[in-house]
Design a protein around this motif. Structure first.
Motif, short mmCIF file in Angstrom:
data_model
loop_
_atom_site.label_atom_id
_atom_site.label_comp_id
_atom_site.label_asym_id
_atom_site.label_seq_id
_atom_site.Cartn_x
_atom_site.Cartn_y
_atom_site.Cartn_z
N THR A 127 0.83 -1.20 0.00
CA THR A 127 0.00 0.00 0.00
C THR A 127 0.86 1.25 0.00
OG1 THR A 127 -1.74 -1.19 1.19
CG2 THR A 127 -1.84 1.21 1.21
N ARG A 128 1.93 1.25 0.77
CA ARG A 128 2.82 2.41 0.81
C ARG A 128 3.51 2.62 -0.53
NH1 ARG A 128 6.76 2.48 5.85
NH2 ARG A 128 7.30 4.38 4.74
N ILE A 129 3.91 1.55 -1.19
CA ILE A 129 4.57 1.69 -2.50
C ILE A 129 3.58 2.24 -3.53
CG2 ILE A 129 5.52 0.38 -4.43
CD1 ILE A 129 7.01 -1.31 -2.54
N SER A 130 2.37 1.72 -3.52
CA SER A 130 1.38 2.17 -4.51
C SER A 130 0.96 3.61 -4.28
CB SER A 130 0.16 1.26 -4.46
OG SER A 130 0.52 -0.08 -4.73
N ALA A 131 1.08 4.10 -3.04
CA ALA A 131 0.64 5.46 -2.72
C ALA A 131 1.68 6.52 -3.04
CB ALA A 131 0.26 5.56 -1.24
N ARG A 132 2.89 6.12 -3.42
CA ARG A 132 3.91 7.10 -3.74
C ARG A 132 3.57 7.83 -5.02
NH1 ARG A 132 9.58 3.78 -2.62
NH2 ARG A 132 9.29 3.49 -0.36
N GLU A 133 3.76 9.13 -5.01
CA GLU A 133 3.37 9.94 -6.16
C GLU A 133 4.31 9.74 -7.35
OE1 GLU A 133 3.14 13.95 -4.93
OE2 GLU A 133 1.44 13.65 -3.56
N HIS A 134 5.59 9.59 -7.10
CA HIS A 134 6.57 9.53 -8.18
C HIS A 134 7.08 8.10 -8.40
CE1 HIS A 134 6.62 13.90 -8.16
NE2 HIS A 134 6.84 13.87 -6.86
N ARG A 141 4.86 -2.63 -9.99
CA ARG A 141 4.40 -3.94 -10.39
C ARG A 141 5.44 -5.02 -10.13
NH1 ARG A 141 3.69 -4.55 -15.47
NH2 ARG A 141 4.44 -2.58 -16.32
N SER A 142 6.72 -4.66 -10.21
CA SER A 142 7.78 -5.63 -9.89
C SER A 142 7.75 -6.00 -8.42
CB SER A 142 9.15 -5.03 -10.26
OG SER A 142 9.23 -4.77 -11.64
N HIS A 143 7.61 -5.00 -7.56
CA HIS A 143 7.52 -5.27 -6.12
C HIS A 143 6.27 -6.08 -5.80
CE1 HIS A 143 10.83 -2.88 -4.24
NE2 HIS A 143 10.80 -2.28 -5.42
N GLN A 144 5.17 -5.75 -6.43
CA GLN A 144 3.94 -6.49 -6.18
C GLN A 144 4.08 -7.96 -6.57
OE1 GLN A 144 0.93 -4.37 -8.33
NE2 GLN A 144 0.51 -2.94 -6.66
N THR A 145 4.71 -8.19 -7.73
CA THR A 145 4.89 -9.58 -8.18
C THR A 145 5.78 -10.36 -7.24
OG1 THR A 145 4.62 -8.86 -10.47
CG2 THR A 145 5.64 -11.01 -10.10
N GLN A 146 6.93 -9.79 -6.87
CA GLN A 146 7.85 -10.49 -5.99
C GLN A 146 7.22 -10.78 -4.64
OE1 GLN A 146 11.25 -7.88 -5.96
NE2 GLN A 146 12.23 -8.91 -7.67
#
Length: 408
Positions: A127-134, A141-146
């Motif tokens: 959630t924190r990664i997806s909420a980053r603006e930049h 998507r790489s982090h989500q997959t791993q």
């Protein structure tokens, strides 16, 4: 000291139930202890998020909401196992069996509570990664997959170890385990052959997480269909097509077969379409018209290095014009191609209708001295009267029939 007072309280409760059969009274004592623990856990888990210093901490609320059931089960198991020491209505064998049951339940509750905590922490990270603006879309998507693939593998492995550890508490299971290890050679061969597809997919899942030929929300081409990666599990992948159908594909498929990944390095794509026009089409004017209409398309990515208008092919009737332009993603690419085609056909129909395809027919003689239309194919002239109704063409009179010999 607290434990001794708790045991004494349970014994007093047992004395109050002496009028009942001893096993039934002991069961009621265990149920009463578990009920008191459940009530206490409800009070604690409901009151803890309402404390003044914890009201605004969303992470504390998420932990309590996710671990409410394991905490209550944990307190109930502890209370019931402690109350078991104060019961006198069970035989030694029953007491020993109940102790093993409580230890088994404790290990199961602890193991799956750890799995829930691990899932909560990974969800918070995603959630924190997806909420980053930049944040880059490919990086997210790489982090989500791993994380999703490795999390499932860890959960499956830890779950199997938890269940195995809890069952090893029982002596009968321990004896079975010893006999299984004694025949490890044959057992490993049988298990290996039977579990080969599952193990292949598990290993493929690890390779997918490390090498990442596919990621979450990647756009793939499978059996001629556009499909997005919706879910990556430990042994299979769920693909969502544009018309909301779902493909369930073994995860090993993506390591053993070639496939198209349109968003592997970048989601941007180039839209391509063809127009079949007449040879009288002025290509320079058509190119200017295309650039004018392209600037009005909202799905164009404004990349001028990827646009083009060229004569791609020709045949005896028409020539093929290829128009290309960049789009930010696959959906925009399709919409951009349809938008450009509609705009160009409208401009051609209104401004240059002579450019639209037409059929040509030329009738030529077979030889220089022959006519293009033979006389046999031309209808005879018709004498149309100046006045009066039309009576049909002037036909020559038919000759009288010949007389038959022997007849007048």
């Amino acid at each position: 000291m607290i434990e001794n007072s708790y045991v004494r309280s349970i014994r007093r409760l047992g004395h109050l139930l002496d009028w009942l059969p001893s096993p039934l009274g002991s069961i009621l004592v265990l149920v009463f202890a578990a009920g008191i623990a459940l009530l206490s856990s409800r009070i604690i888990t409901d009151a803890l998020p309402r404390l003044p210093g914890l009201r605004r901490i969303q992470f504390i609320h998420a932990i309590i909401a996710r671990l409410r059931a394991p905490i209550r089960n944990f307190l109930m198991i502890i209370a019931a196992s402690a109350a078991l020491q104060a019961t006198v209505g069970f035989t030694d064998a029953t007491t020993s069996f109940l102790e093993q049951v409580f230890i088994c339940l404790f290990i199961l509750n602890l193991g799956f509570g750890i799995i829930r905590t691990f899932r909560l922490l990974t969800d918070q990270y995603l959630t924190r990664i997806s909420a980053r603006e930049h944040a880059d879309d490919i990086t997210v998507r790489s982090h989500q997959t791993q994380i999703r693939v490795l999390r499932r593998l860890i959960e499956i492995s830890f779950g199997v170890l938890t269940v195995a550890s809890s069952l090893m508490v029982f002596h009968s299971v321990q004896k079975f385990g010893v006999s299984l290890f004694a025949s490890a050679g044959a057992a490993s061969l049988i298990v290996g052959l039977s579990a080969r597809p599952a193990l292949t997919n598990l290993i493929a899942g690890i390779q997918i997480a490390v090498t990442q030929p596919i990621r979450m929300e990647d756009m793939l081409i499978l059996n001629g269909d556009w499909a997005w990666v919706e879910e990556i599990n430990a042994t299979y992948v769920v693909l969502r097509t544009w018309d909301r159908r779902r493909y369930i594909v073994p995860i090993s498929y993506f390591l053993e077969n070639p496939f198209q990944n349109w968003t592997h390095s970048s989601p941007s794509l180039i839209a391509s379409l063809f127009l079949w026009l007449d040879y009288q089409t002025p290509v320079d004017r058509l190119r200017e018209m295309y650039f004018e209409e392209l600037a009005k398309c909202p799905d164009w990515d404004q990349d001028k290095t990827s646009i083009g208008c060229q004569i791609a092919d020709s045949n005896a009737q028409v020539m093929s014009i290829r128009l290309i332009a960049g789009a930010p993603d696959a959906n925009s690419m399709w919409d951009l191609a349809c938008d450009i085609r509609e705009r160009m056909l409208r401009r051609l129909r209104l401004e240059m209708p002579e450019c639209l395809p037409r059929g040509r027919t030329a009738i030529v003689p077979g030889a220089p001295e022959q006519n293009a239309w033979p006389d046999a194919l031309v209808a005879p002239p018709v004498n149309r009267p100046q006045d009066g109704p039309y009576r049909g063409p002037d036909m020559p009179a038919s000759p009288p029939p010949a007389a038959t010999p022997g007849r007048p």
